[in-house]
Motif scaffolding. Structure first.
Motif, PDB file in Angstrom:
ATOM      1  N   SER A 101       0.837  -1.206   0.000  1.00 48.45           N
ATOM      2  CA  SER A 101       0.000   0.000   0.000  1.00 48.45           C
ATOM      3  C   SER A 101       0.868   1.251   0.000  1.00 48.45           C
ATOM      4  CB  SER A 101      -0.950  -0.002   1.206  1.00 48.45           C
ATOM      5  OG  SER A 101      -0.222   0.068   2.419  1.00 48.45           O
ATOM      6  N   GLN A 102       1.991   1.207   0.714  1.00 52.86           N
ATOM      7  CA  GLN A 102       2.896   2.366   0.729  1.00 52.86           C
ATOM      8  C   GLN A 102       3.513   2.564  -0.655  1.00 52.86           C
ATOM      9  OE1 GLN A 102       5.983   2.086   3.653  1.00 52.86           O
ATOM     10  NE2 GLN A 102       6.605   4.196   3.399  1.00 52.86           N
ATOM     11  N   ILE A 103       3.864   1.484  -1.311  1.00 50.83           N
ATOM     12  CA  ILE A 103       4.413   1.582  -2.671  1.00 50.83           C
ATOM     13  C   ILE A 103       3.371   2.190  -3.603  1.00 50.83           C
ATOM     14  CG2 ILE A 103       5.091   0.196  -4.670  1.00 50.83           C
ATOM     15  CD1 ILE A 103       6.573  -1.649  -2.696  1.00 50.83           C
ATOM     16  N   ASP A 109       1.637   9.358  -5.566  1.00 55.41           N
ATOM     17  CA  ASP A 109       2.240  10.670  -5.264  1.00 55.41           C
ATOM     18  C   ASP A 109       3.205  11.091  -6.365  1.00 55.41           C
ATOM     19  OD1 ASP A 109       0.800  10.712  -2.920  1.00 55.41           O
ATOM     20  OD2 ASP A 109       2.512  10.180  -1.629  1.00 55.41           O
ATOM     21  N   LEU A 110       4.032  10.164  -6.836  1.00 51.77           N
ATOM     22  CA  LEU A 110       4.979  10.482  -7.913  1.00 51.77           C
ATOM     23  C   LEU A 110       4.243  10.846  -9.201  1.00 51.77           C
ATOM     24  CD1 LEU A 110       7.792   7.810  -7.413  1.00 51.77           C
ATOM     25  CD2 LEU A 110       7.967  10.273  -7.092  1.00 51.77           C
ATOM     26  N   ILE A 111       3.165  10.129  -9.479  1.00 55.50           N
ATOM     27  CA  ILE A 111       2.379  10.436 -10.678  1.00 55.50           C
ATOM     28  C   ILE A 111       1.765  11.823 -10.545  1.00 55.50           C
ATOM     29  CG2 ILE A 111       0.272   9.815 -11.931  1.00 55.50           C
ATOM     30  CD1 ILE A 111       1.012   6.855 -11.404  1.00 55.50           C
ATOM     31  N   ASN A 112       1.231  12.142  -9.353  1.00 51.37           N
ATOM     32  CA  ASN A 112       0.648  13.467  -9.136  1.00 51.37           C
ATOM     33  C   ASN A 112       1.693  14.563  -9.265  1.00 51.37           C
ATOM     34  OD1 ASN A 112      -1.861  12.331  -8.699  1.00 51.37           O
ATOM     35  ND2 ASN A 112      -1.648  12.290  -6.486  1.00 51.37           N
ATOM     36  N   ALA A 114       4.513  14.379 -10.911  1.00 47.97           N
ATOM     37  CA  ALA A 114       4.904  14.457 -12.319  1.00 47.97           C
ATOM     38  C   ALA A 114       3.845  15.198 -13.129  1.00 47.97           C
ATOM     39  CB  ALA A 114       5.126  13.051 -12.876  1.00 47.97           C
ATOM     40  N   SER A 115       2.572  14.961 -12.819  1.00 47.66           N
ATOM     41  CA  SER A 115       1.494  15.653 -13.522  1.00 47.66           C
ATOM     42  C   SER A 115       1.542  17.156 -13.257  1.00 47.66           C
ATOM     43  CB  SER A 115       0.145  15.078 -13.073  1.00 47.66           C
ATOM     44  OG  SER A 115      -0.912  15.788 -13.649  1.00 47.66           O
ATOM     45  N   VAL A 116       1.759  17.530 -11.987  1.00 48.96           N
ATOM     46  CA  VAL A 116       1.860  18.954 -11.637  1.00 48.96           C
ATOM     47  C   VAL A 116       3.061  19.578 -12.345  1.00 48.96           C
ATOM     48  CG1 VAL A 116       2.367  20.526  -9.719  1.00 48.96           C
ATOM     49  CG2 VAL A 116       0.629  18.762  -9.445  1.00 48.96           C
ATOM     50  N   ASN A 117       4.199  18.874 -12.311  1.00 48.91           N
ATOM     51  CA  ASN A 117       5.396  19.391 -12.994  1.00 48.91           C
ATOM     52  C   ASN A 117       5.158  19.530 -14.486  1.00 48.91           C
ATOM     53  OD1 ASN A 117       6.822  19.558 -10.629  1.00 48.91           O
ATOM     54  ND2 ASN A 117       7.909  17.615 -10.906  1.00 48.91           N
ATOM     55  N   LEU A 118       4.455  18.571 -15.067  1.00 48.66           N
ATOM     56  CA  LEU A 118       4.156  18.631 -16.494  1.00 48.66           C
ATOM     57  C   LEU A 118       3.265  19.833 -16.812  1.00 48.66           C
ATOM     58  CD1 LEU A 118       4.506  17.186 -19.201  1.00 48.66           C
ATOM     59  CD2 LEU A 118       2.442  15.899 -18.679  1.00 48.66           C
ATOM     60  N   LYS A 119       2.273  20.082 -15.948  1.00 48.43           N
ATOM     61  CA  LYS A 119       1.406  21.238 -16.152  1.00 48.43           C
ATOM     62  C   LYS A 119       2.193  22.533 -16.029  1.00 48.43           C
ATOM     63  CE  LYS A 119      -2.903  19.085 -14.671  1.00 48.43           C
ATOM     64  NZ  LYS A 119      -3.941  19.022 -13.642  1.00 48.43           N
ATOM     65  N   GLN A 120       3.089  22.581 -15.029  1.00 44.96           N
ATOM     66  CA  GLN A 120       3.909  23.782 -14.854  1.00 44.96           C
ATOM     67  C   GLN A 120       4.806  23.988 -16.067  1.00 44.96           C
ATOM     68  OE1 GLN A 120       5.957  23.074 -11.153  1.00 44.96           O
ATOM     69  NE2 GLN A 120       4.283  23.906  -9.900  1.00 44.96           N
ATOM     70  N   LEU A 121       5.388  22.925 -16.577  1.00 42.52           N
ATOM     71  CA  LEU A 121       6.235  23.034 -17.760  1.00 42.52           C
ATOM     72  C   LEU A 121       5.410  23.472 -18.975  1.00 42.52           C
ATOM     73  CD1 LEU A 121       8.575  19.924 -17.404  1.00 42.52           C
ATOM     74  CD2 LEU A 121       9.219  22.326 -17.233  1.00 42.52           C
ATOM     75  N   GLU A 122       4.212  22.941 -19.079  1.00 37.60           N
ATOM     76  CA  GLU A 122       3.328  23.327 -20.191  1.00 37.60           C
ATOM     77  C   GLU A 122       2.985  24.814 -20.100  1.00 37.60           C
ATOM     78  OE1 GLU A 122       1.272  22.625 -23.663  1.00 37.60           O
ATOM     79  OE2 GLU A 122       2.461  21.167 -22.565  1.00 37.60           O
ATOM     80  N   ASN A 123       2.638  25.274 -18.864  1.00 34.82           N
ATOM     81  CA  ASN A 123       2.349  26.704 -18.668  1.00 34.82           C
ATOM     82  C   ASN A 123       3.566  27.557 -18.975  1.00 34.82           C
ATOM     83  OD1 ASN A 123      -0.251  26.084 -17.891  1.00 34.82           O
ATOM     84  ND2 ASN A 123       0.200  26.144 -15.698  1.00 34.82           N
ATOM     85  N   LEU A 124       4.722  27.129 -18.513  1.00 30.76           N
ATOM     86  CA  LEU A 124       5.966  27.861 -18.771  1.00 30.76           C
ATOM     87  C   LEU A 124       6.256  27.902 -20.260  1.00 30.76           C
ATOM     88  CD1 LEU A 124       8.307  29.289 -17.333  1.00 30.76           C
ATOM     89  CD2 LEU A 124       9.494  27.103 -17.283  1.00 30.76           C
ATOM     90  N   LYS A 125       6.025  26.802 -20.937  1.00 27.69           N
ATOM     91  CA  LYS A 125       6.225  26.748 -22.389  1.00 27.69           C
ATOM     92  C   LYS A 125       5.275  27.724 -23.079  1.00 27.69           C
ATOM     93  CE  LYS A 125       4.139  24.001 -24.933  1.00 27.69           C
ATOM     94  NZ  LYS A 125       3.388  23.206 -25.808  1.00 27.69           N
ATOM     95  N   ASN A 126       3.989  27.693 -22.643  1.00 23.63           N
ATOM     96  CA  ASN A 126       3.012  28.599 -23.255  1.00 23.63           C
ATOM     97  C   ASN A 126       3.388  30.063 -23.011  1.00 23.63           C
ATOM     98  OD1 ASN A 126       1.506  26.469 -24.206  1.00 23.63           O
ATOM     99  ND2 ASN A 126       0.115  26.442 -22.465  1.00 23.63           N
TER     100      ASN A 126
END
Length: 184
Positions: A101-103, A109-112, A114-126
């Motif tokens: 369950s911890q894994i 958490d890592l997926i979340n 990564a998703s937040v980082n991806l959104k931030q990168l997308e916003n920064l790119k835009n």
């Protein structure tokens, strides 16, 4: 058997008729001697033999009792070991389940993240694209403005003759005089 009976009879007969005397016949006396020895051994050895047998019996009984106690102790230890094994297995199962369950939680958490980082990168790119577009648009405007001013100057220079030039100067002087009169 007949010899044994005869020897007893001859012993009785001899002792009553002649008194007590020794019989020297080996075959007759051997059985008689054996019966006397066995009788003496039975009478005197009975207590010793029964004591030996009683001691041996007590040793055997105490050995059996101690073996039974050791067996009970071993059975208790076995039951305790089994209980401890069940506890350890249960704890291992809990650790395994908690680990899984911890894994899974860390994976989510890592997926979340990564998703937040991806959104931030997308916003920064835009934002970068928009800034670059604005910069390019501003450069194009400046170039167009320069070209328009250069064309206008070129056109003015080509069309501006001295008469038009004098008229423009007079017009500007009139405007300045009109402004001076308004302010006075």
């Amino acid at each position: 058997m007949k010899n044994v009976t005869d020897s007893f009879i001859s012993l009785i007969f001899l002792s009553s008729a002649e008194g007590f005397r020794l019989n020297t016949n080996i075959l007759e006396t051997n059985i008689l001697n054996l019966s006397v020895v066995l009788g003496v051994l039975t009478y005197f050895g009975k207590g010793v033999l029964s004591n030996l047998l009683d001691n041996r019996k007590q040793k055997i009984v105490s050995t059996i009792q101690s073996s039974e106690e050791l067996c009970k102790g071993a059975a208790n230890q076995l039951e305790q070991a089994r209980a401890r094994l069940r506890e350890v297995e249960m704890r291992a199962r809990e650790i395994r389940e908690n680990g899984y369950s911890q894994i899974e939680q860390e994976k989510e958490d890592l997926i979340n993240v990564a998703s937040v980082n991806l959104k931030q990168l997308e916003n920064l790119k835009n934002e970068t694209v928009q800034l670059e577009q604005q910069r390019v648009i501003e450069q194009v405007r400046q170039q167009i403005s320069r070209q328009a001013v250069q064309r206008a100057l070129g056109t003015l220079n080509n069309r501006l003759n001295s008469e038009l030039h004098l008229r423009t100067i007079e017009h500007n002087i009139d405007l300045l005089l009109g402004m001076k009169n308004i302010t006075d």
